[in-house]
Write an enzyme that holds these catalytic residues in place. Structure first.
Site, PDB file in Angstrom:
ATOM      1  N   LYS A  13       0.805  -1.044  -0.038  1.00 23.30           N
ATOM      2  CA  LYS A  13       0.179  -0.007   0.000  1.00 23.30           C
ATOM      3  C   LYS A  13       1.079   1.381   0.092  1.00 23.30           C
ATOM      4  O   LYS A  13       0.578   2.052  -0.635  1.00 23.30           O
ATOM      5  CB  LYS A  13      -0.736   0.042   1.252  1.00 23.30           C
ATOM      6  CG  LYS A  13      -1.865  -1.189   1.379  1.00 23.30           C
ATOM      7  CD  LYS A  13      -2.769  -1.110   2.682  1.00 23.30           C
ATOM      8  CE  LYS A  13      -1.984  -0.973   3.991  1.00 23.30           C
ATOM      9  NZ  LYS A  13      -1.330  -2.235   4.136  1.00 23.30           N
ATOM     10  N   ARG A 127      11.996  -6.305   4.902  1.00 20.28           N
ATOM     11  CA  ARG A 127      11.932  -4.631   4.687  1.00 20.28           C
ATOM     12  C   ARG A 127      12.820  -3.948   5.504  1.00 20.28           C
ATOM     13  O   ARG A 127      12.900  -4.124   6.520  1.00 20.28           O
ATOM     14  CB  ARG A 127      10.351  -4.248   4.664  1.00 20.28           C
ATOM     15  CG  ARG A 127      10.205  -3.000   4.960  1.00 20.28           C
ATOM     16  CD  ARG A 127       8.842  -2.594   4.880  1.00 20.28           C
ATOM     17  NE  ARG A 127       8.175  -2.624   6.051  1.00 20.28           N
ATOM     18  CZ  ARG A 127       6.721  -2.433   6.174  1.00 20.28           C
ATOM     19  NH1 ARG A 127       6.226  -1.832   5.159  1.00 20.28           N
ATOM     20  NH2 ARG A 127       6.085  -2.938   7.474  1.00 20.28           N
ATOM     21  N   ARG A 156      11.704  -1.660  10.931  1.00 23.12           N
ATOM     22  CA  ARG A 156      10.379  -1.479  11.999  1.00 23.12           C
ATOM     23  C   ARG A 156      10.416  -2.445  12.916  1.00 23.12           C
ATOM     24  O   ARG A 156      10.420  -3.834  13.026  1.00 23.12           O
ATOM     25  CB  ARG A 156       9.147  -1.386  11.334  1.00 23.12           C
ATOM     26  CG  ARG A 156       9.006   0.048  10.197  1.00 23.12           C
ATOM     27  CD  ARG A 156       7.818   0.049   9.638  1.00 23.12           C
ATOM     28  NE  ARG A 156       6.604  -0.524   9.939  1.00 23.12           N
ATOM     29  CZ  ARG A 156       5.412  -0.255   9.178  1.00 23.12           C
ATOM     30  NH1 ARG A 156       5.276   0.298   8.032  1.00 23.12           N
ATOM     31  NH2 ARG A 156       4.392  -0.686   9.576  1.00 23.12           N
ATOM     32  N   ARG A 167      -0.073  -8.713  13.469  1.00 23.38           N
ATOM     33  CA  ARG A 167      -0.633  -7.931  12.509  1.00 23.38           C
ATOM     34  C   ARG A 167      -1.599  -8.610  11.457  1.00 23.38           C
ATOM     35  O   ARG A 167      -2.638  -8.096  11.201  1.00 23.38           O
ATOM     36  CB  ARG A 167       0.382  -6.948  11.688  1.00 23.38           C
ATOM     37  CG  ARG A 167       0.991  -5.993  12.742  1.00 23.38           C
ATOM     38  CD  ARG A 167       2.202  -5.529  11.891  1.00 23.38           C
ATOM     39  NE  ARG A 167       2.344  -4.995  10.835  1.00 23.38           N
ATOM     40  CZ  ARG A 167       3.273  -4.761  10.223  1.00 23.38           C
ATOM     41  NH1 ARG A 167       4.570  -5.275  10.354  1.00 23.38           N
ATOM     42  NH2 ARG A 167       3.186  -4.030   9.022  1.00 23.38           N
TER      43      ARG A 167
HETATM   44  P1  AP5 Z   1       4.937  -1.740   1.629  1.00 22.15           P
HETATM   45  O1  AP5 Z   1       4.662  -0.917   0.382  1.00 22.15           O
HETATM   46  O2  AP5 Z   1       5.510  -1.124   2.890  1.00 22.15           O
HETATM   47  O3  AP5 Z   1       3.598  -2.468   2.248  1.00 22.15           O
HETATM   48  P2  AP5 Z   1       2.605  -1.787   2.964  1.00 22.15           P
HETATM   49  O4  AP5 Z   1       1.210  -2.670   2.431  1.00 22.15           O
HETATM   50  O5  AP5 Z   1       2.272  -0.437   3.056  1.00 22.15           O
HETATM   51  O6  AP5 Z   1       2.673  -2.270   4.387  1.00 22.15           O
HETATM   52  P3  AP5 Z   1       2.827  -1.752   5.765  1.00 22.15           P
HETATM   53  O7  AP5 Z   1       3.605  -2.914   6.768  1.00 22.15           O
HETATM   54  O8  AP5 Z   1       3.221  -0.490   5.879  1.00 22.15           O
HETATM   55  O9  AP5 Z   1       1.482  -1.742   6.144  1.00 22.15           O
HETATM   56  P4  AP5 Z   1       0.632  -1.970   7.469  1.00 22.15           P
HETATM   57  O10 AP5 Z   1      -0.622  -1.665   7.189  1.00 22.15           O
HETATM   58  O11 AP5 Z   1       1.029  -2.969   8.548  1.00 22.15           O
HETATM   59  O12 AP5 Z   1       1.368  -0.703   8.262  1.00 22.15           O
HETATM   60  P5  AP5 Z   1       1.454   0.875   8.789  1.00 22.15           P
HETATM   61  O13 AP5 Z   1       2.525   1.715   8.797  1.00 22.15           O
HETATM   62  O14 AP5 Z   1       0.099   1.176   7.813  1.00 22.15           O
HETATM   63  O15 AP5 Z   1       5.770  -3.188   1.315  1.00 22.15           O
HETATM   64  C1  AP5 Z   1       6.393  -3.911   1.913  1.00 22.15           C
HETATM   65  C2  AP5 Z   1       7.608  -4.515   1.667  1.00 22.15           C
HETATM   66  O16 AP5 Z   1       7.421  -5.261   0.497  1.00 22.15           O
HETATM   67  C3  AP5 Z   1       8.575  -3.410   1.286  1.00 22.15           C
HETATM   68  O17 AP5 Z   1       9.933  -3.790   1.603  1.00 22.15           O
HETATM   69  C4  AP5 Z   1       8.427  -3.055  -0.280  1.00 22.15           C
HETATM   70  O18 AP5 Z   1       9.724  -2.656  -0.696  1.00 22.15           O
HETATM   71  C5  AP5 Z   1       8.042  -4.646  -0.619  1.00 22.15           C
HETATM   72  N1  AP5 Z   1       7.370  -4.629  -1.809  1.00 22.15           N
HETATM   73  C6  AP5 Z   1       6.343  -3.823  -2.074  1.00 22.15           C
HETATM   74  N2  AP5 Z   1       5.775  -4.153  -3.449  1.00 22.15           N
HETATM   75  C7  AP5 Z   1       6.615  -5.161  -3.822  1.00 22.15           C
HETATM   76  C8  AP5 Z   1       6.349  -6.322  -4.971  1.00 22.15           C
HETATM   77  N3  AP5 Z   1       5.532  -5.976  -5.744  1.00 22.15           N
HETATM   78  N4  AP5 Z   1       7.307  -7.380  -4.937  1.00 22.15           N
HETATM   79  C9  AP5 Z   1       8.210  -7.444  -4.022  1.00 22.15           C
HETATM   80  N5  AP5 Z   1       8.444  -6.483  -2.990  1.00 22.15           N
HETATM   81  C10 AP5 Z   1       7.438  -5.593  -2.834  1.00 22.15           C
HETATM   82  O19 AP5 Z   1       0.648   0.694  10.194  1.00 22.15           O
HETATM   83  C11 AP5 Z   1       1.700   0.316  11.228  1.00 22.15           C
HETATM   84  C12 AP5 Z   1       0.729   0.511  12.563  1.00 22.15           C
HETATM   85  O20 AP5 Z   1       0.061   1.720  12.707  1.00 22.15           O
HETATM   86  C13 AP5 Z   1      -0.477  -0.590  12.624  1.00 22.15           C
HETATM   87  O21 AP5 Z   1      -0.226  -2.033  12.778  1.00 22.15           O
HETATM   88  C14 AP5 Z   1      -1.224   0.141  13.766  1.00 22.15           C
HETATM   89  O22 AP5 Z   1      -0.593  -0.190  14.952  1.00 22.15           O
HETATM   90  C15 AP5 Z   1      -1.152   1.493  13.540  1.00 22.15           C
HETATM   91  N6  AP5 Z   1      -2.042   1.849  12.411  1.00 22.15           N
HETATM   92  C16 AP5 Z   1      -1.752   2.598  11.436  1.00 22.15           C
HETATM   93  N7  AP5 Z   1      -3.150   2.870  10.856  1.00 22.15           N
HETATM   94  C17 AP5 Z   1      -4.058   2.493  11.744  1.00 22.15           C
HETATM   95  C18 AP5 Z   1      -5.283   2.647  11.736  1.00 22.15           C
HETATM   96  N8  AP5 Z   1      -6.194   3.108  10.689  1.00 22.15           N
HETATM   97  N9  AP5 Z   1      -5.981   1.985  12.911  1.00 22.15           N
HETATM   98  C19 AP5 Z   1      -5.443   1.833  13.878  1.00 22.15           C
HETATM   99  N10 AP5 Z   1      -4.210   1.585  13.871  1.00 22.15           N
HETATM  100  C20 AP5 Z   1      -3.519   1.897  12.879  1.00 22.15           C
END
Ligand code: AP5
Length: 211
Positions: A13, A127, A156, A167
């Site tokens: 995402k 990552r 992270r 998660r």
């Molecule tokens: P990446 O693009 O980083 O994936 P992502 O879907 O953004 O993953 P996240 O781990 O950031 O999502 P998340 O939802 O758990 O975390 P967030 O920060 O939002 O890609 C992942 C990896 O794959 C990277 O290394 C990338 O280079 C690689 N990659 C990408 N595309 C690829 C491909 N096609 N092929 C191969 N490799 C690829 O949230 C973190 C925490 O914040 C949550 O756990 C929660 O505690 C809190 N939080 C955030 N938002 C909320 C909410 N709305 N409500 C409650 N808590 C929240």
């Protein structure tokens, strides 16, 4: 145009959100990034969020809706925004829908990233992210320099195996029901295959968004 990106942790995402935002010329807002900034800056919000995030749990809905209200009321999002990982519970979906309605706007599309668990675990455990601009990388070691802004790449805390398991379980229990809710409330949900080449996925996303 307000676009919500939905999908499990590691689905890409953040990576694709950045690309879509660039193509559409609107900002990307990621609650995860806002919260990590708050932690780095030692704010009250950051201190409250840190324990939830580190173990892979969700931060309370009220905190997320506060972040959304600030972001969507700001002039920077007047033309639209890509909301990355913003909606993770049904109460958040309800809150966001009423918030955008109160601003005279609507959620135009929900883009759902489809990907299997094995690939997610592989991506998250490999990552690194920049400690400054938060760009995610694959195949780059912690401690090396971010090619984009010169920051340092780190792992992270929630990319540790135990937190990844939490998660994924939290996603199944609390975020998957949002997909059903969105469909039942006539939101325009478009699903894309989130595996393969980065450019191909961006093309699929743009096509799904009718762009
Ligand atoms: P990446 O693009 O980083 O994936 P992502 O879907 O953004 O993953 P996240 O781990 O950031 O999502 P998340 O939802 O758990 O975390 P967030 O920060 O939002 O890609 C992942 C990896 O794959 C990277 O290394 C990338 O280079 C690689 N990659 C990408 N595309 C690829 C491909 N096609 N092929 C191969 N490799 C690829 O949230 C973190 C925490 O914040 C949550 O756990 C929660 O505690 C809190 N939080 C955030 N938002 C909320 C909410 N709305 N409500 C409650 N808590 C929240």
């Amino acid at each position: 145009m307000i676009i919500v990106l939905l999908g499990p942790p590691g689905a890409g995402k953040g990576t694709q959100g950045e690309r879509i935002a660039e193509r559409l010329g609107i900002p990307k807002i990621a609650t995860g990034d806002v919260l990590r900034d708050a932690i780095r800056n030692g704010t009250e919000q950051g201190l409250a969020a840190k324990a939830y995030m580190d173990r892979g749990d969700l931060v309370p809905d009220s905190v997320i809706l506060g972040i959304m209200k600030d972001a969507l009321s700001a002039p920077a999002t007047a033309r639209g925004a890509i909301l990355d990982g913003v909606v993770r519970t049904v109460p958040q979906a309800e809150g966001l829908t009423s918030l955008v309605a109160s601003l005279g706007r609507k959620v135009d599309k929900v883009l759902l990233f489809d990907i299997g668990d094995d690939e997610l675990v592989k991506r998250l455990s490999g990552r690194t992210v920049c400690d400054k601009c938060q760009t995610p990388y694959r195949d780059r070691e912690p401690g090396t320099t971010c090619p984009k802004c010169g920051g340092t790449l780190v792992r992270r805390p929630d990319d540790e195996p135990e937190a990844i398991r939490t998660r994924l379980a939290v996603y199944r229990a609390q975020t998957e029901p949002v997909i059903k809710w969105a469909r039942e409330h006539d939101l325009d949900v478009r699903e894309i295959d989130a595996t393969g080449d980065l450019d191909d996925i961006t093309d699929r996303a743009m096509k799904a968004l009718d762009k």
